[in-house]
Scaffold this motif. Sequence first.
Motif, PDB file in Angstrom:
ATOM      1  N   CYS A 133       0.836  -1.201   0.000  1.00  0.00           N
ATOM      2  CA  CYS A 133       0.000   0.000   0.000  1.00  0.00           C
ATOM      3  C   CYS A 133       0.871   1.251   0.000  1.00  0.00           C
ATOM      4  N   GLU A 134       0.526   2.209  -0.839  1.00  0.00           N
ATOM      5  CA  GLU A 134       1.193   3.507  -0.898  1.00  0.00           C
ATOM      6  C   GLU A 134       0.193   4.566  -0.452  1.00  0.00           C
ATOM      7  N   ILE A 135       0.397   5.061   0.775  1.00  0.00           N
ATOM      8  CA  ILE A 135      -0.517   6.030   1.390  1.00  0.00           C
ATOM      9  C   ILE A 135       0.297   7.224   1.859  1.00  0.00           C
ATOM     10  N   PRO A 136       0.085   8.416   1.310  1.00  0.00           N
ATOM     11  CA  PRO A 136       0.865   9.579   1.755  1.00  0.00           C
ATOM     12  C   PRO A 136       0.521   9.942   3.190  1.00  0.00           C
ATOM     13  N   SER A 137       1.505  10.429   3.922  1.00  0.00           N
ATOM     14  CA  SER A 137       1.286  10.797   5.319  1.00  0.00           C
ATOM     15  C   SER A 137       0.542  12.121   5.447  1.00  0.00           C
ATOM     16  N   SER A 138       0.685  13.000   4.448  1.00  0.00           N
ATOM     17  CA  SER A 138       0.008  14.291   4.514  1.00  0.00           C
ATOM     18  C   SER A 138      -0.253  14.806   3.107  1.00  0.00           C
ATOM     19  N   ALA A 139      -1.189  15.745   3.024  1.00  0.00           N
ATOM     20  CA  ALA A 139      -1.524  16.389   1.753  1.00  0.00           C
ATOM     21  C   ALA A 139      -2.138  17.743   2.062  1.00  0.00           C
ATOM     22  N   VAL A 140      -2.185  18.600   1.061  1.00  0.00           N
ATOM     23  CA  VAL A 140      -2.723  19.954   1.210  1.00  0.00           C
ATOM     24  C   VAL A 140      -4.136  19.993   0.651  1.00  0.00           C
ATOM     25  N   THR A 141      -5.001  20.702   1.329  1.00  0.00           N
ATOM     26  CA  THR A 141      -6.390  20.796   0.885  1.00  0.00           C
ATOM     27  C   THR A 141      -6.472  21.311  -0.551  1.00  0.00           C
ATOM     28  N   GLY A 142      -7.364  20.689  -1.309  1.00  0.00           N
ATOM     29  CA  GLY A 142      -7.560  21.088  -2.693  1.00  0.00           C
ATOM     30  C   GLY A 142      -6.675  20.376  -3.687  1.00  0.00           C
ATOM     31  N   SER A 143      -5.700  19.607  -3.214  1.00  0.00           N
ATOM     32  CA  SER A 143      -4.792  18.914  -4.127  1.00  0.00           C
ATOM     33  C   SER A 143      -5.349  17.541  -4.483  1.00  0.00           C
ATOM     34  N   ALA A 144      -4.916  17.010  -5.627  1.00  0.00           N
ATOM     35  CA  ALA A 144      -5.300  15.664  -6.061  1.00  0.00           C
ATOM     36  C   ALA A 144      -4.355  14.646  -5.437  1.00  0.00           C
ATOM     37  N   MET A 220      -3.368   9.493   7.144  1.00  0.00           N
ATOM     38  CA  MET A 220      -3.141  10.583   6.197  1.00  0.00           C
ATOM     39  C   MET A 220      -3.774  11.847   6.761  1.00  0.00           C
ATOM     40  N   THR A 221      -2.969  12.893   6.892  1.00  0.00           N
ATOM     41  CA  THR A 221      -3.426  14.169   7.440  1.00  0.00           C
ATOM     42  C   THR A 221      -3.565  15.186   6.314  1.00  0.00           C
ATOM     43  N   ILE A 222      -4.718  15.862   6.288  1.00  0.00           N
ATOM     44  CA  ILE A 222      -4.958  16.910   5.301  1.00  0.00           C
ATOM     45  C   ILE A 222      -4.775  18.255   5.998  1.00  0.00           C
ATOM     46  N   GLU A 223      -3.851  19.052   5.493  1.00  0.00           N
ATOM     47  CA  GLU A 223      -3.512  20.334   6.108  1.00  0.00           C
ATOM     48  C   GLU A 223      -4.034  21.488   5.271  1.00  0.00           C
ATOM     49  N   ASP A 224      -4.502  22.557   5.976  1.00  0.00           N
ATOM     50  CA  ASP A 224      -4.975  23.752   5.289  1.00  0.00           C
ATOM     51  C   ASP A 224      -3.797  24.581   4.791  1.00  0.00           C
ATOM     52  N   VAL A 225      -4.048  25.378   3.750  1.00  0.00           N
ATOM     53  CA  VAL A 225      -3.034  26.271   3.209  1.00  0.00           C
ATOM     54  C   VAL A 225      -3.197  27.644   3.862  1.00  0.00           C
ATOM     55  N   ASN A 226      -2.110  28.226   4.423  1.00  0.00           N
ATOM     56  CA  ASN A 226      -2.124  29.566   5.013  1.00  0.00           C
ATOM     57  C   ASN A 226      -1.924  30.590   3.893  1.00  0.00           C
ATOM     58  N   ILE A 227      -3.040  31.125   3.391  1.00  0.00           N
ATOM     59  CA  ILE A 227      -2.971  32.036   2.255  1.00  0.00           C
ATOM     60  C   ILE A 227      -2.198  33.298   2.607  1.00  0.00           C
ATOM     61  N   THR A 228      -2.449  33.837   3.831  1.00  0.00           N
ATOM     62  CA  THR A 228      -1.771  35.074   4.238  1.00  0.00           C
ATOM     63  C   THR A 228      -0.259  34.891   4.255  1.00  0.00           C
ATOM     64  N   ALA A 229       0.179  33.767   4.821  1.00  0.00           N
ATOM     65  CA  ALA A 229       1.615  33.502   4.882  1.00  0.00           C
ATOM     66  C   ALA A 229       2.213  33.362   3.487  1.00  0.00           C
TER      67      ALA A 229
END
Length: 311
Positions: A133-144, A220-229
Amino acid sequence: MEETSLCVAIVILIMQCCPSLPVTVSTNKQKVEVHEFSDAVLSCMFRTERDQNPRIEWKKKGKDVSFVYFDGHFRGPFEGRASIEGATVTLRRVTQEDAGEYRCEISAPFDSVNLGETNITLKVLVPPNTPTCEIPSSAVTGSAVQLRCRDLQSIPPATYAWYKDNQLMIAPRHANATYLINTHTGVLEFKAVAKEDSGQYSCRASNGVGKPTKCEGRHMTIEDVNITAVVVAVVVVCLALLVCGCGGFLMHRNGFFTPGHRGRSFWISECHGAAHISSQNLNRTEDTSNVNYIPPPQEPQDFKHTQSFML
């Protein structure tokens, strides 16, 4: 008496006129499927016309035809792990190397048609192993994101199911679904992951042979993108590039990138200027002194020869 002779003659004539039956070979199962490490029975039945002791041969097809049973003995890898009864062969503890197409040949030299054969296909079934199994540990919201599951050793090929937090994920059937599951390739695809897609994922492989197997679950953790940063970082980088560009232009204009450094060039130019000014002043002084100086008049001298005598 005459009637008996007539009957015998008719029987002999019928026997001579009737065609002889050739050797026939058959099997009661042309496709044999068995589990790995179990026994496989390859049936072969024959009937001859006259020959009571025909020759039996078994061959395995592949890149090259190899003998399995020949001249009353098993050959190669079949020796010591196969038995024969009549023309039926039993292979013990078969593996994937035993899978393939076999041919039973019966030769009857005394028959009018002295060769017959039948083909049997052996398929060795293998239960699924623990899939990779190939499962990413994290990803960014909105990404495929794609999660992959694969078992290359199961026969027949395995089908796959995905679990999130130990709950079976139902493969969606509508086009607007947020994820897709391919049960044949084992791919779980998210078009655009969201925060709620975070969780522990695992995959199960099954092919109807033996028990299904499951890979170890991974989070797998989905992280939000900090637009301001991101915007601040972009602005800072642009300002830094602008300052560096302007500074480089000014330094180049002032000669910092010319050979010999600007300070040295400055001192050389200053020295040359001072030397030039000194030279001009010296020339002016000489010119002035030449103008004010009047050489004394010289009396004409008569270079006639005179003699002086001492008395």
